[in-house]
Write a protein that holds these residues in place. Structure first.
Motif, mmCIF file in Angstrom:
data_model
loop_
_atom_site.group_PDB
_atom_site.id
_atom_site.type_symbol
_atom_site.label_atom_id
_atom_site.label_comp_id
_atom_site.label_asym_id
_atom_site.label_seq_id
_atom_site.Cartn_x
_atom_site.Cartn_y
_atom_site.Cartn_z
ATOM 1 N N ALA A 110 -5.539 -7.253 2.687
ATOM 2 C CA ALA A 110 -4.196 -7.241 2.099
ATOM 3 C C ALA A 110 -3.646 -5.819 2.023
ATOM 4 O O ALA A 110 -2.468 -5.585 2.305
ATOM 5 C CB ALA A 110 -4.224 -7.888 0.715
ATOM 6 N N ILE A 111 -4.499 -4.883 1.653
ATOM 7 C CA ILE A 111 -4.061 -3.479 1.590
ATOM 8 C C ILE A 111 -3.679 -2.982 2.979
ATOM 9 O O ILE A 111 -2.640 -2.342 3.158
ATOM 10 C CB ILE A 111 -5.161 -2.593 0.957
ATOM 11 N N ALA A 118 1.172 -0.738 -0.706
ATOM 12 C CA ALA A 118 0.010 0.036 -1.135
ATOM 13 C C ALA A 118 0.429 1.452 -1.532
ATOM 14 O O ALA A 118 -0.033 1.982 -2.548
ATOM 15 C CB ALA A 118 -1.045 0.081 -0.026
ATOM 16 N N GLU A 119 1.301 2.061 -0.747
ATOM 17 C CA GLU A 119 1.774 3.412 -1.072
ATOM 18 C C GLU A 119 2.559 3.427 -2.373
ATOM 19 O O GLU A 119 2.451 4.363 -3.163
ATOM 20 C CB GLU A 119 2.604 3.992 0.078
ATOM 21 N N LYS A 120 3.340 2.384 -2.612
ATOM 22 C CA LYS A 120 4.103 2.297 -3.869
ATOM 23 C C LYS A 120 3.160 2.211 -5.062
ATOM 24 O O LYS A 120 3.385 2.846 -6.097
ATOM 25 C CB LYS A 120 5.045 1.091 -3.842
ATOM 26 N N ARG A 122 0.061 3.303 -5.150
ATOM 27 C CA ARG A 122 -0.573 4.628 -5.268
ATOM 28 C C ARG A 122 0.358 5.620 -5.956
ATOM 29 O O ARG A 122 -0.085 6.540 -6.634
ATOM 30 C CB ARG A 122 -0.975 5.149 -3.889
ATOM 31 N N GLY A 123 1.662 5.390 -5.798
ATOM 32 C CA GLY A 123 2.663 6.247 -6.441
ATOM 33 C C GLY A 123 2.960 5.846 -7.874
ATOM 34 O O GLY A 123 3.824 6.420 -8.517
ATOM 35 N N GLY A 124 2.281 4.820 -8.372
ATOM 36 C CA GLY A 124 2.443 4.426 -9.771
ATOM 37 C C GLY A 124 3.221 3.151 -10.014
ATOM 38 O O GLY A 124 3.381 2.727 -11.151
ATOM 39 N N ASN A 125 3.727 2.527 -8.962
ATOM 40 C CA ASN A 125 4.514 1.303 -9.113
ATOM 41 C C ASN A 125 3.611 0.070 -9.002
ATOM 42 O O ASN A 125 3.418 -0.483 -7.923
ATOM 43 C CB ASN A 125 5.610 1.261 -8.046
ATOM 44 N N GLN A 126 3.061 -0.375 -10.121
ATOM 45 C CA GLN A 126 2.173 -1.532 -10.092
ATOM 46 C C GLN A 126 2.909 -2.830 -9.787
ATOM 47 O O GLN A 126 2.300 -3.819 -9.410
ATOM 48 C CB GLN A 126 1.401 -1.655 -11.411
ATOM 49 N N GLY A 127 4.212 -2.834 -9.923
ATOM 50 C CA GLY A 127 5.003 -4.013 -9.570
ATOM 51 C C GLY A 127 4.898 -4.347 -8.088
ATOM 52 O O GLY A 127 5.158 -5.481 -7.680
ATOM 53 N N ALA A 128 4.501 -3.377 -7.283
ATOM 54 C CA ALA A 128 4.371 -3.587 -5.840
ATOM 55 C C ALA A 128 3.082 -4.315 -5.472
ATOM 56 O O ALA A 128 2.827 -4.588 -4.298
ATOM 57 C CB ALA A 128 4.452 -2.247 -5.111
ATOM 58 N N LEU A 129 2.256 -4.643 -6.466
ATOM 59 C CA LEU A 129 1.012 -5.379 -6.191
ATOM 60 C C LEU A 129 1.280 -6.810 -5.715
ATOM 61 O O LEU A 129 0.444 -7.402 -5.055
ATOM 62 C CB LEU A 129 0.136 -5.452 -7.453
ATOM 63 N N GLY A 130 2.438 -7.352 -6.074
ATOM 64 C CA GLY A 130 2.747 -8.756 -5.797
ATOM 65 C C GLY A 130 2.464 -9.232 -4.383
ATOM 66 O O GLY A 130 1.733 -10.213 -4.192
ATOM 67 N N GLU A 155 -8.358 -0.868 -8.298
ATOM 68 C CA GLU A 155 -9.506 0.037 -8.068
ATOM 69 C C GLU A 155 -9.399 0.706 -6.713
ATOM 70 O O GLU A 155 -9.585 1.909 -6.581
ATOM 71 C CB GLU A 155 -10.825 -0.732 -8.142
ATOM 72 N N ARG A 156 -9.109 -0.107 -5.702
ATOM 73 C CA ARG A 156 -9.060 0.410 -4.330
ATOM 74 C C ARG A 156 -7.878 1.365 -4.124
ATOM 75 O O ARG A 156 -7.985 2.319 -3.353
ATOM 76 C CB ARG A 156 -8.940 -0.748 -3.334
ATOM 77 N N LEU A 157 -6.788 1.086 -4.799
ATOM 78 C CA LEU A 157 -5.563 1.866 -4.557
ATOM 79 C C LEU A 157 -5.424 3.095 -5.454
ATOM 80 O O LEU A 157 -4.642 3.989 -5.136
ATOM 81 C CB LEU A 157 -4.331 0.969 -4.718
ATOM 82 N N THR A 158 -6.138 3.124 -6.557
ATOM 83 C CA THR A 158 -5.938 4.246 -7.487
ATOM 84 C C THR A 158 -7.163 5.138 -7.629
ATOM 85 O O THR A 158 -7.159 6.051 -8.438
ATOM 86 C CB THR A 158 -5.514 3.732 -8.872
ATOM 87 N N SER A 159 -8.211 4.853 -6.851
ATOM 88 C CA SER A 159 -9.404 5.697 -6.989
ATOM 89 C C SER A 159 -9.474 6.738 -5.900
ATOM 90 O O SER A 159 -8.764 6.744 -4.958
ATOM 91 C CB SER A 159 -10.675 4.842 -6.963
#
Length: 159
Positions: A110-111, A118-120, A122-130, A155-159
């Protein structure tokens, strides 16, 4: 005087607790979901084709993480339809929560497929996880634990 509909449901709740279900879960199953199914069918809850022991087993599988709430309801519906006991229904339909390896693979895919989202994130926009969470659910046929999938994505996107 006309008898109160579903008056015996408290006995069913008690029997489900006696079969091992937590009191709150037993109440929720009978007073919420199963009374609703009985009303739809025009029968008393006690006349449904599901036993307190079967309800307790479904509840246990949910507590163990074998079933999500959605899958647990599907299992209950299949038992109500006469397809057998909960374990047999789960086996016959292959209804169980995706394993950790399957979930990790779906998260990674999915990533990779949603690089913009994914970039959003990583930039702090968790709303983009949808979109990525939707892709994980689709890849696992809806059998992923959505909470765990979300944790893995973060975990995968913020570590």
């Amino acid at each position: 005087m006309k008898p109160l509909p579903n008056a015996g449901v408290l006995d069913l709740v008690a029997a489900t607790i006696d079969a091992g279900a937590a009191p709150a879960k037993a109440r929720g199953w009978w007073l919420g979901y199963l009374v609703g199914r009985a009303n739809e069918a025009g029968v008393e809850a006690a006349d449904l084709q599901i036993t307190p022991a079967a309800v307790a087993r479904i509840s246990a599988m949910e507590d163990e993480g074998t079933l999500t709430n959605k899958l647990a309801r599907q299992v209950a519906d299949a038992v109500l339809a006469g397809e057998g006991e909960p374990d047999a229904v789960v086996e016959a339909h292959g209804w169980k929560v995706a394993g950790e390896d399957e979930l990790v693979a779906a998260v990674d895919a999915a990533i990779a497929a949603h690089t913009d989202a994914a970039e959003k994130v990583r930039g702090g926009n968790q709303g983009a996880l949808g979109p990525m969470l939707g892709a994980v659910m689709k890849a696992t046929g809806g059998s992923a634990d959505a909470r765990r999938a979300r944790e893995l994505l973060l975990e995968r996107l913020t570590s």
